[in-house]
Write an enzyme that holds these catalytic residues in place. Structure first.
Site, PDB file in Angstrom:
ATOM      1  N   HIS A 139       0.873  -1.029   0.003  1.00 38.77           N
ATOM      2  CA  HIS A 139       0.016  -0.148  -0.169  1.00 38.77           C
ATOM      3  C   HIS A 139       1.076   1.212  -0.030  1.00 38.77           C
ATOM      4  O   HIS A 139       2.035   1.230   0.520  1.00 38.77           O
ATOM      5  CB  HIS A 139      -0.841  -0.060   1.272  1.00 38.77           C
ATOM      6  CG  HIS A 139      -1.963   1.020   1.613  1.00 38.77           C
ATOM      7  ND1 HIS A 139      -1.637   2.247   1.656  1.00 38.77           N
ATOM      8  CD2 HIS A 139      -3.245   0.971   0.860  1.00 38.77           C
ATOM      9  CE1 HIS A 139      -2.706   2.797   1.888  1.00 38.77           C
ATOM     10  NE2 HIS A 139      -3.670   2.197   1.284  1.00 38.77           N
ATOM     11  N   ASP A 217       2.876  -4.536   7.935  1.00 36.51           N
ATOM     12  CA  ASP A 217       1.696  -4.062   7.751  1.00 36.51           C
ATOM     13  C   ASP A 217       0.532  -4.836   8.041  1.00 36.51           C
ATOM     14  O   ASP A 217      -0.007  -5.649   7.330  1.00 36.51           O
ATOM     15  CB  ASP A 217       1.734  -3.160   6.573  1.00 36.51           C
ATOM     16  CG  ASP A 217       0.316  -2.463   6.104  1.00 36.51           C
ATOM     17  OD1 ASP A 217      -0.546  -2.798   6.895  1.00 36.51           O
ATOM     18  OD2 ASP A 217       0.285  -1.780   5.011  1.00 36.51           O
ATOM     19  N   GLN A 220      -4.980  -5.047   7.234  1.00 37.24           N
ATOM     20  CA  GLN A 220      -5.928  -6.002   6.484  1.00 37.24           C
ATOM     21  C   GLN A 220      -5.947  -7.268   7.467  1.00 37.24           C
ATOM     22  O   GLN A 220      -6.689  -8.004   7.253  1.00 37.24           O
ATOM     23  CB  GLN A 220      -5.518  -6.055   5.282  1.00 37.24           C
ATOM     24  CG  GLN A 220      -5.736  -4.931   4.310  1.00 37.24           C
ATOM     25  CD  GLN A 220      -7.190  -4.162   4.228  1.00 37.24           C
ATOM     26  OE1 GLN A 220      -8.391  -4.794   4.705  1.00 37.24           O
ATOM     27  NE2 GLN A 220      -7.237  -3.110   3.780  1.00 37.24           N
ATOM     28  N   LYS A 243     -10.378  -0.478  10.851  1.00 39.15           N
ATOM     29  CA  LYS A 243     -10.852  -1.496   9.877  1.00 39.15           C
ATOM     30  C   LYS A 243     -10.952  -2.764  10.855  1.00 39.15           C
ATOM     31  O   LYS A 243     -11.024  -3.975  10.152  1.00 39.15           O
ATOM     32  CB  LYS A 243      -9.167  -1.779   9.209  1.00 39.15           C
ATOM     33  CG  LYS A 243      -8.891  -0.750   7.946  1.00 39.15           C
ATOM     34  CD  LYS A 243      -7.927  -1.210   7.289  1.00 39.15           C
ATOM     35  CE  LYS A 243      -7.187   0.050   6.443  1.00 39.15           C
ATOM     36  NZ  LYS A 243      -8.190   0.577   5.455  1.00 39.15           N
ATOM     37  N   CYS A 382      -4.795   2.575  -3.414  1.00 44.50           N
ATOM     38  CA  CYS A 382      -3.513   2.851  -3.075  1.00 44.50           C
ATOM     39  C   CYS A 382      -2.464   2.037  -3.115  1.00 44.50           C
ATOM     40  O   CYS A 382      -1.713   1.618  -2.368  1.00 44.50           O
ATOM     41  CB  CYS A 382      -3.668   3.422  -1.280  1.00 44.50           C
ATOM     42  SG  CYS A 382      -4.676   4.891  -1.200  1.00 44.50           S
TER      43      CYS A 382
HETATM   44  N1  C6P Z   1      -6.273   0.422   2.483  1.00 42.11           N
HETATM   45  C1  C6P Z   1      -8.528   0.292   1.265  1.00 42.11           C
HETATM   46  O1  C6P Z   1      -9.431   0.591   0.805  1.00 42.11           O
HETATM   47  P1  C6P Z   1      -5.039   3.544   7.127  1.00 42.11           P
HETATM   48  O2  C6P Z   1      -5.636   4.607   6.179  1.00 42.11           O
HETATM   49  O3  C6P Z   1      -3.622   4.395   7.972  1.00 42.11           O
HETATM   50  O4  C6P Z   1      -5.919   3.239   8.405  1.00 42.11           O
HETATM   51  O5  C6P Z   1      -4.366   2.464   6.586  1.00 42.11           O
HETATM   52  C2  C6P Z   1      -3.664   2.326   5.452  1.00 42.11           C
HETATM   53  C3  C6P Z   1      -3.383   1.084   4.873  1.00 42.11           C
HETATM   54  C4  C6P Z   1      -2.276   0.351   5.170  1.00 42.11           C
HETATM   55  N2  C6P Z   1      -1.915  -0.687   4.581  1.00 42.11           N
HETATM   56  C5  C6P Z   1      -2.914  -1.491   3.908  1.00 42.11           C
HETATM   57  C6  C6P Z   1      -2.510  -3.164   3.547  1.00 42.11           C
HETATM   58  C7  C6P Z   1      -4.106  -0.784   3.484  1.00 42.11           C
HETATM   59  O6  C6P Z   1      -5.057  -1.628   2.986  1.00 42.11           O
HETATM   60  C8  C6P Z   1      -4.443   0.253   4.226  1.00 42.11           C
HETATM   61  C9  C6P Z   1      -5.633   1.080   3.888  1.00 42.11           C
HETATM   62  C10 C6P Z   1      -7.703   1.134   2.350  1.00 42.11           C
HETATM   63  O7  C6P Z   1      -7.840  -0.687   0.798  1.00 42.11           O
HETATM   64  C11 C6P Z   1      -7.670   2.436   1.875  1.00 42.11           C
HETATM   65  S1  C6P Z   1      -6.779   2.801   0.541  1.00 42.11           S
END
Ligand code: C6P
Length: 425
Positions: A139, A217, A220, A243, A382
């Site tokens: 991401h 990371d 998910q 999430k 992203c």
């Molecule tokens: N992906 C999606 O719709 P934040 O925004 O900090 O809570 O998470 C960022 C992030 C980091 N790593 C992974 C693997 C992610 O999937 C995400 C967030 C969302 O897939 C928004 S683009």
């Protein structure tokens, strides 16, 4: 070390008695509504999940009874807010089996967690010519902070390749990539575009052997499967509360205490100092050194309730349910006539599916699906470098959570058929 003072009791393993999915779905008031005159089917859970009543109640209860600033006041409300905030930290430590609550830094989410590591650990450990190993399925939040660090230091970024649409990393060559120049290996647990589940404990074991620091990371994965940072053997792990049934604005960065101990502060301000002079200041130890200013206190209360809620269901059950939904969707979509391109592994996938209908733009799929009450996401998610590697600009994505059902997936496939007909695809 901070002790837990929360009056909340931790749920025991009640998973067997509580896997009543329809009843669990009833805990989410937002799901019981119509959108454009159709029952809502919410398939955008990778972006953010919905919140169950216990989380909504915890937020409301906090504001109605305990609201005050933390770590500052010595009045009753401030003591209660502080106790609840630190109880949430202790709960987060148990949620991922961290050795101690002080290994838990509250952040705004995964993105801030990665930025914190890039800025503070990066500042003291990365020099010109050092390697930072990422993967092609990261991401943006696990790419851009490292690009900024590389620009500042002259470090070089390397990317472990993804093998085409099937979305698996080339692990045969991982040891080759973990050379002596590489100082950090940062990778996603579950890909938000492909649904690939990476063997993170194996990655960390190989990195450790090569003397390489690791960051997982877990955006998910944290709300979707049991996580044990000691078993995984990572140095850092980041996730977002929103999430995993928690509120937006709060997340967790786990860091091994030995690694956190020699990291400089991330931001300066109140709460993170021991002593301030006009010219110099001294810092608190981790984790408070990394939490400048008033934190997201209500968020911590909400996150605490979310972690309790997930463990009441049982994260192993959530993982099984995810895989069932993911497999069902993949199988049904594979049968769609008229041309569909599916991304990610055929088996062992997480509960999300990325796809493209032949001759229909992803945004058109999402727009028409929305008119039928189905909330999808379309775009690059992203993951622009990954999209470029796959030769596409965007995909449509359906991402599931434990309150979703196979009946909803069947309805979604019907909607895709209608879209194919509509566009003559
Ligand atoms: N992906 C999606 O719709 P934040 O925004 O900090 O809570 O998470 C960022 C992030 C980091 N790593 C992974 C693997 C992610 O999937 C995400 C967030 C969302 O897939 C928004 S683009």
């Amino acid at each position: 070390m901070i002790t837990e003072t929360s009056p909340q009791t931790e749920p025991e393993d009640e998973a067997e008695s509580l896997a009543d999915w329809p009843a669990i779905r009833g805990d989410f008031p937002i799901l019981d509504q119509q959108v454009h005159g159709q029952p809502l089917i919410y398939f955008d859970n990778a972006a953010t999940t919905q919140k169950p009543r216990p989380v909504l109640d915890a937020l409301s209860h906090y504001y109605q009874t305990d609201n005050a600033n933390v770590h500052r006041g010595i009045h009753e409300l401030s003591n209660r807010a502080t106790a609840g905030f630190e109880a949430a930290r202790a709960r987060a430590a148990r949620f991922i089996n961290a050795a101690q609550p002080d290994d838990i830094i509250f952040t705004r989410g995964t993105t801030e967690g990665v930025n914190l590591v890039a800025q503070t650990w990066g500042a003291t450990h990365i020099r010109e010519g050092d390697g930072i190993l990422l993967t092609e399925m990261e991401h943006h939040s696990n790419i851009v902070p490292w690009q900024l660090l590389a620009e500042r230091t002259g470090a070089k970024l390397m990317f472990l390749p993804v093998s085409g649409d099937v979305g698996l990393l080339d692990l045969n060559r991982l040891d080759e990539w973990l050379t002596r120049d590489v100082k950090l290996f940062a990778f996603t647990h579950i890909s938000n575009s492909l649904g690939t589940i990476n063997p993170v404990a194996d990655f960390c074991a190989r990195a450790r052997k090569a003397g390489v620091t690791t960051l997982v990371d877990a955006a998910q994965s944290a709300g979707h499967r049991p996580l044990d940072v000691q078993e995984i053997g990572c140095d850092f792990l980041a996730f977002s509360g929103h999430k995993m049934c928690g509120p937006t604005g709060i997340g967790v960065l786990y860091g091994r205490q030995e690694v956190l101990a020699d990291m400089p502060p991330y931001q300066g301000g109140g709460e993170m100092i021991l002593n301030v002079d006009f010219q110099r200041s001294t810092w608190k130890p981790a984790p408070h050194r990394f939490e400048a200013g008033t934190p997201d206190i209500s968020g911590a209360f909400g996150l605490h309730a979310a972690m309790d809620y997930l463990d009441k269901i049982g994260r192993h059950r959530i993982a099984e349910h995810d895989q069932e939904l993911g497999a069902h969707a993949y199988a049904r979509l594979s049968q769609l006539k008229g041309g569909i391109r599916l991304f990610g592994p055929h088996v062992g996938r997480a509960g999300l599916v990325s796809f493209l209908l032949k001759d229909v733009h992803a945004h058109d799929v999402v727009t028409v699906a929305d008119q039928r009450g189905v909330a999808l996401r379309g775009g690059h998610h992203c993951n622009q470098p990954l999209m470029h590697k796959l030769g596409v600009e965007s995909t449509a994505r359906a991402s599931f959570y434990f309150y979703n059902t196979t009946e909803e997936i069947d309805r979604f496939v019907e909607v895709l058929r209608e879209i194919q007909e509509f566009f003559g695809a």
